[in-house]
Design a protein around this motif. Structure first.
Motif, mmCIF file in Angstrom:
data_model
loop_
_atom_site.group_PDB
_atom_site.id
_atom_site.type_symbol
_atom_site.label_atom_id
_atom_site.label_comp_id
_atom_site.label_asym_id
_atom_site.label_seq_id
_atom_site.Cartn_x
_atom_site.Cartn_y
_atom_site.Cartn_z
ATOM 1 N N TYR A 152 0.812 -1.214 0.000
ATOM 2 C CA TYR A 152 0.000 0.000 0.000
ATOM 3 C C TYR A 152 0.849 1.269 0.000
ATOM 4 O O TYR A 152 0.396 2.307 -0.494
ATOM 5 C CB TYR A 152 -0.945 -0.019 1.204
ATOM 6 N N GLU A 153 2.051 1.208 0.528
ATOM 7 C CA GLU A 153 2.943 2.374 0.478
ATOM 8 C C GLU A 153 3.300 2.713 -0.970
ATOM 9 O O GLU A 153 3.253 3.876 -1.386
ATOM 10 C CB GLU A 153 4.212 2.093 1.288
ATOM 11 N N LEU A 154 3.659 1.690 -1.730
ATOM 12 C CA LEU A 154 3.999 1.903 -3.137
ATOM 13 C C LEU A 154 2.782 2.380 -3.919
ATOM 14 O O LEU A 154 2.885 3.281 -4.760
ATOM 15 C CB LEU A 154 4.545 0.610 -3.736
ATOM 16 N N ALA A 155 1.635 1.788 -3.641
ATOM 17 C CA ALA A 155 0.415 2.196 -4.336
ATOM 18 C C ALA A 155 0.096 3.658 -4.052
ATOM 19 O O ALA A 155 -0.209 4.433 -4.969
ATOM 20 C CB ALA A 155 -0.750 1.304 -3.906
ATOM 21 N N LEU A 156 0.190 4.064 -2.787
ATOM 22 C CA LEU A 156 -0.140 5.437 -2.414
ATOM 23 C C LEU A 156 0.790 6.442 -3.089
ATOM 24 O O LEU A 156 0.340 7.488 -3.580
ATOM 25 C CB LEU A 156 -0.072 5.583 -0.892
ATOM 26 N N SER A 157 2.077 6.134 -3.140
ATOM 27 C CA SER A 157 3.025 7.077 -3.749
ATOM 28 C C SER A 157 2.712 7.291 -5.229
ATOM 29 O O SER A 157 2.840 8.410 -5.746
ATOM 30 C CB SER A 157 4.453 6.563 -3.575
ATOM 31 N N ASN A 158 2.271 6.250 -5.912
ATOM 32 C CA ASN A 158 1.948 6.392 -7.335
ATOM 33 C C ASN A 158 0.604 7.075 -7.553
ATOM 34 O O ASN A 158 0.438 7.832 -8.510
ATOM 35 C CB ASN A 158 1.962 5.019 -8.011
ATOM 36 N N TYR A 159 -0.354 6.825 -6.672
ATOM 37 C CA TYR A 159 -1.635 7.527 -6.786
ATOM 38 C C TYR A 159 -1.447 9.029 -6.569
ATOM 39 O O TYR A 159 -2.054 9.852 -7.268
ATOM 40 C CB TYR A 159 -2.633 6.977 -5.762
ATOM 41 N N ARG A 160 -0.619 9.387 -5.616
ATOM 42 C CA ARG A 160 -0.367 10.811 -5.367
ATOM 43 C C ARG A 160 0.359 11.455 -6.544
ATOM 44 O O ARG A 160 0.107 12.611 -6.890
ATOM 45 C CB ARG A 160 0.444 10.962 -4.084
ATOM 46 N N LEU A 161 1.246 10.700 -7.161
ATOM 47 C CA LEU A 161 1.947 11.212 -8.336
ATOM 48 C C LEU A 161 0.973 11.462 -9.487
ATOM 49 O O LEU A 161 1.061 12.468 -10.196
ATOM 50 C CB LEU A 161 3.025 10.211 -8.755
ATOM 51 N N LEU A 162 0.027 10.549 -9.642
ATOM 52 C CA LEU A 162 -0.955 10.679 -10.720
ATOM 53 C C LEU A 162 -1.933 11.819 -10.484
ATOM 54 O O LEU A 162 -2.411 12.441 -11.439
ATOM 55 C CB LEU A 162 -1.747 9.373 -10.861
ATOM 56 N N ALA A 163 -2.260 12.081 -9.219
ATOM 57 C CA ALA A 163 -3.255 13.107 -8.914
ATOM 58 C C ALA A 163 -2.842 14.460 -9.489
ATOM 59 O O ALA A 163 -3.665 15.197 -10.047
ATOM 60 C CB ALA A 163 -3.462 13.206 -7.405
ATOM 61 N N THR A 164 -1.564 14.774 -9.385
ATOM 62 C CA THR A 164 -1.073 16.044 -9.930
ATOM 63 C C THR A 164 -1.206 16.080 -11.446
ATOM 64 O O THR A 164 -1.641 17.087 -12.024
ATOM 65 C CB THR A 164 0.398 16.253 -9.527
ATOM 66 N N ASP A 165 -0.854 14.976 -12.102
ATOM 67 C CA ASP A 165 -0.940 14.931 -13.568
ATOM 68 C C ASP A 165 -2.378 15.102 -14.045
ATOM 69 O O ASP A 165 -2.655 15.888 -14.955
ATOM 70 C CB ASP A 165 -0.388 13.596 -14.081
ATOM 71 N N TYR A 166 -3.278 14.355 -13.446
ATOM 72 C CA TYR A 166 -4.672 14.412 -13.889
ATOM 73 C C TYR A 166 -5.300 15.775 -13.597
ATOM 74 O O TYR A 166 -6.148 16.254 -14.357
ATOM 75 C CB TYR A 166 -5.483 13.313 -13.208
ATOM 76 N N LYS A 167 -4.878 16.386 -12.514
ATOM 77 C CA LYS A 167 -5.427 17.706 -12.189
ATOM 78 C C LYS A 167 -4.976 18.740 -13.211
ATOM 79 O O LYS A 167 -5.766 19.582 -13.651
ATOM 80 C CB LYS A 167 -4.992 18.108 -10.780
ATOM 81 N N LEU A 168 -3.716 18.668 -13.610
ATOM 82 C CA LEU A 168 -3.218 19.601 -14.627
ATOM 83 C C LEU A 168 -3.853 19.338 -15.988
ATOM 84 O O LEU A 168 -4.086 20.265 -16.767
ATOM 85 C CB LEU A 168 -1.697 19.499 -14.722
#
Length: 648
Positions: A350-366
């Motif tokens: 879940y640590e690895l999953a969370l780090s990638n979800y947070r990375l994606l959130a910025t991309d999708y928001k932009l």
């Protein structure tokens, strides 16, 4: 409490699991149909592993062990997102079946406060409601913006009786058989492939299948080909056939009719095949995929320099507003990161999953890809919950996902519902029942009446579980749920929830609410044909002097209707009719036609008319202009006076 041991934790372990796409030939299916099962039905009871005990190493160098694991077997034709209306029709039987089963309980006395207060949630909330929640979540399977429903592997099944079995495998995995999402480039076609030859023991000796297996391994690979023999029982429909299912009784599907020719050895062979398939193929494939993708993401996206480069490339004002944002194929870096996050989530990193979800959130928001942004926020909230790190961050992510789904319109409403259900379970796990009830209420506003009723009932249960219990809100939400049930033609459910609210209003002087509850319960009992109970409740409302005349008439009409339908007499004690003291009655009459003497009443009407004409001109006289002379009065010497005055 370990979050994974909570109800929400169990849901996530059982619902967010790898999907195995199944492609089979008609002859392979025919062999399974001899047992009243499809191929997927036959394997599904063995797809849950409670003690698999497999070592896993993802991005870190420290391995860990999986104890519980599950896969979902799905036909390729079912790997598609269903239409919302079709999906809702599949959910309706869950409520309707419970509706029919509720009828016997309606004949007992309504629950009292002491019967309800102090009960755990498992007893307050019926089991069918939990099943309903899961079915509601499953209506979102195979969405474009999420990859945990995209197939991880493909199991190709050919019968040993098929002509040229090896060529059959090639024919199965062609573009005509594959799901549209895979052909459109949204799903990755380069997935794990596993080949299975299915041999029906009643169709011939096993040597035929062994020869086919040898040919398969020489062409398709040694480790990716397997043989599975079934239908070896010689007592079809007999006691042996029934007993063979006993070790798996809890797993047998509802459509199994007991007449099968699968022996105990067959079932053990199926179990061993599934264990090998998951332990030695699916999990290692996912591990390798995670390591490769993590290396790619670390090279291209992680680090300060890569983040600045990505931000500079994406920061533009001409990005169009669209619910789903731009199109992302499976080869895009965003899709690869999402696969990495979902694979890590399914393998419990879940640590690895969370780090990638947070990375994606910025991309999708932009990119203004709001649905995808909401999706990764939703998964981030679940990761925070399971890691038990920050309740504030978990709730922020779920709130952000929920509101974003709603903001994009109808395409995100059902996603908002799923997010809300997970969010509510998260709050309930932490004992925040009041907050959970608010979430259920918000979700109910986005769903049709039937779904809304079930959600409102869950909100009511949460108010009862608060400390101290919030009884008025409990009763109010039950009434709302009952109305929605009745609108959805679920009358037994409507009566059930209204009855559960009776004790809340029984001890309170809320006349209008009591009248509403008793009248509707009585009316609905009458619709169900339980007239004696209907009359019992209607007797509670006929003494309603505080109600309007129209409402009183409505109450009495329904009461008389059911009494007449039942054909019995009832003593009505609560209906208080008015009592008149006859000796004190006086009738007063006054004629206001004239204030003169009684003798003047006999004056002819023509005399009065002549007097009136002196004051009011006749309407028949038409003036052409203001210079026209006034009409000649007949009595010029007459004067005007009032009654009681002097006449000059």
């Amino acid at each position: 409490m370990d979050p994974l041991r909570s109800y929400l934790g169990r849901i996530l372990l059982e619902e967010i699991t790898p999907v195995v796409m199944v492609l089979s030939t008609p002859l392979a299916e025919a062999a399974c149909r001899k047992n009243g099962l499809s191929f997927v039905d036959m394997l599904s009871p063995f797809s849950l592993f409670k003690k698999i005990d497999v070592p896993v190493r993802t991005a870190s160098e420290v391995p860990y062990r999986l104890q519980m694991f599950k896969i979902r077997m799905v036909y390729a034709s079912d790997v598609r997102k269903e239409d919302c209306e079709v999906a809702d029709e599949k959910i309706k039987p869950v409520v309707s079946e419970a509706n029919e089963k509720a009828l016997p309980d309606l004949l007992s006395d309504p629950p009292q406060a002491e019967d309800v207060l102090g009960k755990p949630e498992a007893e307050l909330c019926p089991l069918w409601i939990k099943k309903f929640n899961r079915e509601l979540m499953r209506t979102l399977s195979f969405s474009e913006h999420e990859t945990f429903d995209h197939p991880v592997a493909c199991l190709l099944v050919v019968s040993s009786m098929d002509k040229e079995p090896v060529n059959k495998f090639v024919d199965l995995f062609n573009t005509n058989q594959l799901p549209s999402l895979l052909n459109e480039g949204i799903m990755d076609p380069q997935i794990l492939k596993h080949y299975l030859v299915l041999h029906d023991q009643q169709e011939g000796p096993q040597d035929i299948a062994v020869n086919v297996l040898a040919e398969m391994r020489s062409t398709l690979g040694l480790n990716d080909c397997k043989l599975l023999c079934i239908n070896s029982s010689t007592e079809a429909g007999g006691s042996n056939a029934d007993n063979s299912w006993l070790p798996y009784k809890a797993l047998v599907l509802n459509n199994h009719d007991g007449s099968c020719i699968l022996s105990v050895d067959d079932l053990n062979e199926i179990k061993d095949f599934m264990q090998d398939f998951v332990s030695n193929h699916i999990i290692p494939y996912m591990e390798q995929k995670i390591r490769v993708l993590n290396q790619q993401v670390a090279t291209t996206r992680k680090g300060f320099r890569n983040q600045i480069k990505n931000l500079w490339w994406r920061k533009r004002d001409d990005v169009p507003e669209a619910p789903n944002g731009p199109m992302y194929t499976f080869t895009s870096i965003e899709s690869q990161i999402r696969v990495l996050g979902d694979f890590a989530f399914m393998l419990r990193d879940y640590e690895l999953a969370l780090s990638n979800y947070r990375l994606l959130a910025t991309d999708y928001k932009l990119d203004k890809a709001w649905k995808r942004f909401a999706g990764v926020q939703e998964m981030s909230g679940l990761c925070y919950f399971i890691l038990d790190q920050s309740r504030k961050d978990a709730e922020y992510c779920m709130e952000n996902a929920f509101s974003t789904y709603l903001r994009i319109g109808s395409s995100g409403q059902r996603n908002a519902t799923r997010c809300g259900l997970w969010w509510a379970e998260m709050l309930k796990t932490r004992g925040q029942y009041r907050e959970a009830s608010n979430v259920y209420f918000r979700v109910s506003n986005e769903e049709p009446s039937l779904h809304s009723a079930v959600l409102l009932e869950q909100a009511a249960c949460c108010y009862l579980l608060c400390n101290p219990p919030m009884l008025r809100k409990y009763g109010f939400h039950l009434i709302l749920a009952g109305n929605s049930y009745f609108v959805s033609d679920q009358k037994q459910h409507a009566v059930r929830v209204y009855r559960n609210a009776l004790f809340v209003y029984k001890q309170n002087p809320w006349s209008y609410i009591n009248n509403h509850v008793h009248f509707n319960i009585g009316r609905w009992y009458g619709v169900l044909g339980i007239l004696d109970v209907a009359i019992k409740h209607l007797l509670e409302v006929i003494a309603c002097s505080h109600q309007s005349l129209t409402t009183q008439n409505m109450f009495l009409n329904d009461f008389f209707h059911y009494v007449q339908s039942m054909g019995k007499k009832f003593d009505v004690y609560k209906l208080q009719l008015p009592v008149f003291n006859m000796s004190s009655l006086k009738v007063l009459h006054e004629d206001h036609r004239t204030y003169a003497s009684h003798a003047d009443v006999g004056v002819s009407e023509s005399t009065w008319q002549e007097l009136e004409e002196e004051l009011i001109p006749s309407s028949s006289i038409v003036k052409t202009n203001w210079l026209d002379t006034q009409p000649m009065r007949k009595y010029k010497d007459s004067c005007i006076c009032v009654a009681g005055g002097n006449l000059f």
